[in-house]
Design a protein around this motif. Structure first.
Motif, mmCIF file in Angstrom:
data_model
loop_
_atom_site.group_PDB
_atom_site.id
_atom_site.type_symbol
_atom_site.label_atom_id
_atom_site.label_comp_id
_atom_site.label_asym_id
_atom_site.label_seq_id
_atom_site.Cartn_x
_atom_site.Cartn_y
_atom_site.Cartn_z
ATOM 1 N N UNK A 118 -79.104 31.859 23.523
ATOM 2 C CA UNK A 118 -78.852 30.877 22.460
ATOM 3 C C UNK A 118 -80.147 30.529 21.735
ATOM 4 N N UNK A 119 -81.261 30.541 22.463
ATOM 5 C CA UNK A 119 -82.542 30.267 21.822
ATOM 6 C C UNK A 119 -82.913 31.373 20.837
ATOM 7 N N UNK A 120 -82.676 32.609 21.236
ATOM 8 C CA UNK A 120 -83.042 33.734 20.373
ATOM 9 C C UNK A 120 -82.161 33.803 19.131
ATOM 10 N N UNK A 121 -80.917 33.337 19.253
ATOM 11 C CA UNK A 121 -80.013 33.386 18.111
ATOM 12 C C UNK A 121 -80.123 32.197 17.172
ATOM 13 N N UNK A 122 -80.899 31.187 17.579
ATOM 14 C CA UNK A 122 -80.937 29.952 16.805
ATOM 15 C C UNK A 122 -81.701 30.027 15.503
ATOM 16 N N UNK A 123 -82.602 30.990 15.370
ATOM 17 C CA UNK A 123 -83.457 31.024 14.175
ATOM 18 C C UNK A 123 -82.657 31.237 12.892
ATOM 19 N N UNK A 124 -81.575 31.995 12.993
ATOM 20 C CA UNK A 124 -80.729 32.193 11.808
ATOM 21 C C UNK A 124 -80.094 30.874 11.377
ATOM 22 N N UNK A 125 -79.794 30.012 12.346
ATOM 23 C CA UNK A 125 -79.218 28.712 12.020
ATOM 24 C C UNK A 125 -80.281 27.776 11.436
ATOM 25 N N UNK A 126 -81.486 27.852 11.956
ATOM 26 C CA UNK A 126 -82.567 26.992 11.454
ATOM 27 C C UNK A 126 -82.807 27.213 9.969
ATOM 28 N N UNK A 127 -82.650 28.451 9.530
ATOM 29 C CA UNK A 127 -82.890 28.781 8.118
ATOM 30 C C UNK A 127 -81.841 28.177 7.197
ATOM 31 N N UNK A 141 -86.578 18.209 12.530
ATOM 32 C CA UNK A 141 -85.123 18.099 12.419
ATOM 33 C C UNK A 141 -84.392 19.361 12.823
ATOM 34 N N UNK A 142 -85.118 20.455 13.004
ATOM 35 C CA UNK A 142 -84.475 21.721 13.387
ATOM 36 C C UNK A 142 -85.307 22.490 14.420
#
Length: 199
Positions: free
Chosen positions: A119-128, A140-141
């Protein structure tokens, strides 16, 4: 039977894909999530990850000396909520952690950690997708954006999983990963009654 990573990737694919379509994550990906909805998402994630980290910390096995350490990334969620609305912490401090059941084997421990690290590795797409709430700031992200050590933690986990070659231990890892995904799926459903799942 293939490698443990292959087994986990294939065995959790269906539920993993389903979680991508959860309403809060869909709104986040579409950049339509509003601040109240985002704060509610962060709070739900905080409850889940706080309980997950407690379960991982509480499971002690001799093999863990060769495995990745468990850092408490739930604190990033707390930081994000503080940045976006400090008054939210007045009751976030009383949020109850989701009850993960006892992890009873090293294989199961790696399976649970696989869910967390993935989940940590996949989170960067959400942060953007959070510029409309966070502007051009990282604050905040931070949970989704991750830290500089997350990639190294993932690689250490991959090496530990590659070393898990006994079929029984591989199956323990898969069942624990599935249980963690299922608990997350249940927890994120509106007004869900969460029943801990044995791993």
């Amino acid at each position: 039977m293939g490698t443990t990573r292959d087994l986990l990737r294939q065995g959790t694919r269906v539920i993993h894909e389903r979680l991508h379509h959860h309403s809060s994550f869909a709104e986040l990906m579409d950049e339509t999530i509003a601040l109240p909805g985002y704060l509610a998402l962060l709070e739900s994630l905080y409850s889940y990850h706080q309980g997950l980290e407690h379960a991982l910390d509480s499971a002690i096995f001799p093999e863990r000396s060769q495995a990745p350490t468990v850092d408490h990334r739930s604190q990033r969620l707390l930081h994000d909520m503080e940045e976006l609305r400090p008054s939210r912490l007045d009751h976030t401090g009383h949020v109850q952690a989701v009850a993960h059941t006892e992890i009873k084997s090293y294989g199961a421990w790696l399976g649970v950690l696989y869910v967390r690290e993935g989940s940590m590795m996949g989170g960067r797409a959400l942060a953007a997708k959070l510029d409309h709430l966070c502007g051009d700031q990282a604050s905040g992200r931070s949970f989704f954006q991750g830290g500089s050590g997350d990639g190294a933690s993932w690689q250490r986990l991959c090496r530990a999983l590659d070393g898990l070659i006994v079929p029984e231990a591989q199956d323990q890892a898969l069942q624990a990963a599935l249980a963690s995904f299922q608990l997350f799926d249940t927890w994120m459903m509106p007004k869900a009654v969460v029943t801990p799942i044995l791993v």
